[in-house]
Design a protein around this motif. Sequence first.
Motif, short mmCIF file in Angstrom:
data_model
loop_
_atom_site.label_atom_id
_atom_site.label_comp_id
_atom_site.label_asym_id
_atom_site.label_seq_id
_atom_site.Cartn_x
_atom_site.Cartn_y
_atom_site.Cartn_z
N ASP A 284 27.49 27.46 115.33
CA ASP A 284 28.43 26.37 115.15
C ASP A 284 29.83 26.91 115.40
OD1 ASP A 284 29.10 23.66 114.43
OD2 ASP A 284 29.88 24.43 112.54
N ASP A 290 38.14 25.98 110.59
CA ASP A 290 36.74 26.22 110.25
C ASP A 290 36.26 27.54 110.85
OD1 ASP A 290 36.53 23.76 108.95
OD2 ASP A 290 36.13 22.72 110.83
N ASP A 339 26.44 24.25 119.05
CA ASP A 339 27.06 22.93 118.91
C ASP A 339 27.49 22.38 120.27
OD1 ASP A 339 28.46 20.69 118.18
OD2 ASP A 339 29.97 21.74 116.99
N VAL A 367 21.63 14.33 112.37
CA VAL A 367 21.85 15.12 111.16
C VAL A 367 20.75 14.84 110.15
CG1 VAL A 367 23.40 15.55 109.21
CG2 VAL A 367 24.33 15.26 111.51
N TYR A 395 25.98 22.10 99.22
CA TYR A 395 25.81 21.02 100.19
C TYR A 395 25.10 19.86 99.51
CZ TYR A 395 25.00 19.15 104.94
OH TYR A 395 24.99 18.40 106.10
N LYS A 409 23.93 10.23 103.59
CA LYS A 409 24.58 11.20 104.45
C LYS A 409 25.17 12.30 103.57
CE LYS A 409 29.13 8.95 104.64
NZ LYS A 409 30.20 8.43 105.53
N ASP A 412 30.95 16.23 104.24
CA ASP A 412 31.43 16.98 105.41
C ASP A 412 32.15 18.24 104.92
OD1 ASP A 412 32.03 17.72 107.98
OD2 ASP A 412 33.81 16.43 108.12
N ASP A 413 31.40 19.10 104.26
CA ASP A 413 31.94 20.34 103.72
C ASP A 413 30.76 21.27 103.44
OD1 ASP A 413 33.80 22.16 102.86
OD2 ASP A 413 34.35 21.09 101.02
N ASN A 415 29.17 23.14 105.36
CA ASN A 415 28.15 22.79 106.34
C ASN A 415 28.23 23.57 107.65
OD1 ASN A 415 30.55 21.63 107.14
ND2 ASN A 415 29.70 19.61 107.58
N HIS A 416 29.00 24.63 107.68
CA HIS A 416 29.15 25.36 108.95
C HIS A 416 27.86 26.11 109.30
CE1 HIS A 416 33.23 24.19 108.31
NE2 HIS A 416 33.34 24.94 107.23
N ASP A 419 24.92 23.55 109.58
CA ASP A 419 24.84 22.87 110.88
C ASP A 419 24.20 23.80 111.92
OD1 ASP A 419 25.94 20.54 109.96
OD2 ASP A 419 27.94 20.90 110.76
#
Length: 442
Positions: A284, A290, A339, A367, A395, A409, A412-413, A415-416, A419
Amino acid sequence: MISLKINKEIVHLPSLVGKRYGTFWNFKGRYRVVKGGRGSKKSYTTALYFITKIMELPESNLLVVRKVFDTHRGSTFAQLKIAMERLKVSHLWKCTTSPMEMTYLPTGQKIIFRGLDDPLKITSVTVEAGYLCWAWFEEMYQVENEDDFNKIDMSIRGAVPKHLFKQITCTFNPWSETHWLNDRFFKGGTENREDLINKGLAIHKNSKDILAMTTNFRANEFLDEADLEVFKNMEEQDPRRFEVEGNGNWGICEGTVYYRWEIKEFNINELIRSGRFETCLGLDFGFTNDPTAFVANLVDIVNKEIYIFDEHYQKGMFNEDIVKMIEYKGFTKSKITADSAEEKSIRWMKKNGLPRIKSSVKGPDSVIFGIQYLQGYKVYIHPKCKNFIVEIKNYIWATDKKTGKPLNKPIDDYNHLLDAWRYSVEDLAANKGIKVDKFKFI
């Protein structure tokens, strides 16, 4: 020369600070780390401390750090201004937001604000009057990468006059017990729950270099009956939340996305020799705000087991740096799913050392489908993968802001790496019924 009108007013400092924080106030070792529940007056006390000490100790200067720079205005900047007002010294300070800094007018000493989202500015902090001897990390749990902390730690260096001392102060609300802060500062110390319940403050470590302590609302005598009623209701209605936000203990997040996992030592070579696994690698991209995140895992499709055995987690990486990192790990000939938002970077890497790197497939439900596939496995994480552990622990599913109910869902944190993990098993998921061709490339 600036002309100053100094009003001589007597301020009784103990009355402003209150009780329980005497050890915190007087400690001069390298690291002063305080985790606390809500209403524990840890940030309030810290702000009072720094305004007082800067005025008391000539040549001292302070660097205040948060993960995101823009969050200073409503937190540390405001808290320090309130401290000036409580101490009745606002007329002795000049406070500006562009640049964001506070200057003690009689001497030129400064309080400087920075965010970890701008690594170039954070590593080039200098002061004109005196020495940069102190740093304050507020909401420290948001600093997921210990290396980010180490960079600031190293900037507080060099000899200082005898009347000064170098120190890093960290304040935060407790979060996951797997956070590196727990390992570095709290583990191995004492756990005095009786003090937390009776006094609202427990000291875990008090050595030459480290003061680690937990505080909660019971240490704050400035709370009124309405404030205390909030905590009483929380304890009765949501005991798990109360343990974290009330008592200040380490917690486990509600609504965790992945729950079938454990930290486990294992021999990667033995697992590979068994022939049961497919090696899956995911990438990612990140840069300034990030981190670039790379994850390596072994997947046993038959027994539904995944072993997370390697990771990389770093900001500011150029494409050349990423290729060198993967080359160092020995994965240049392996298939890597990255990604697809960085298609140009992927094509460059394909021509410059990573011939089997490919784009991930994204779409409206990709996702959720990826999460559902990974939830079908029992996951074992090697202890060295500390950043992966932090992310999987934190998460959680997003919630509706009005009702508080969970949404379908994730947040959005944190999650690096997660992902990158989803990308890594994309082909396996497609072979098990998740149709790749139903997604549109974006």
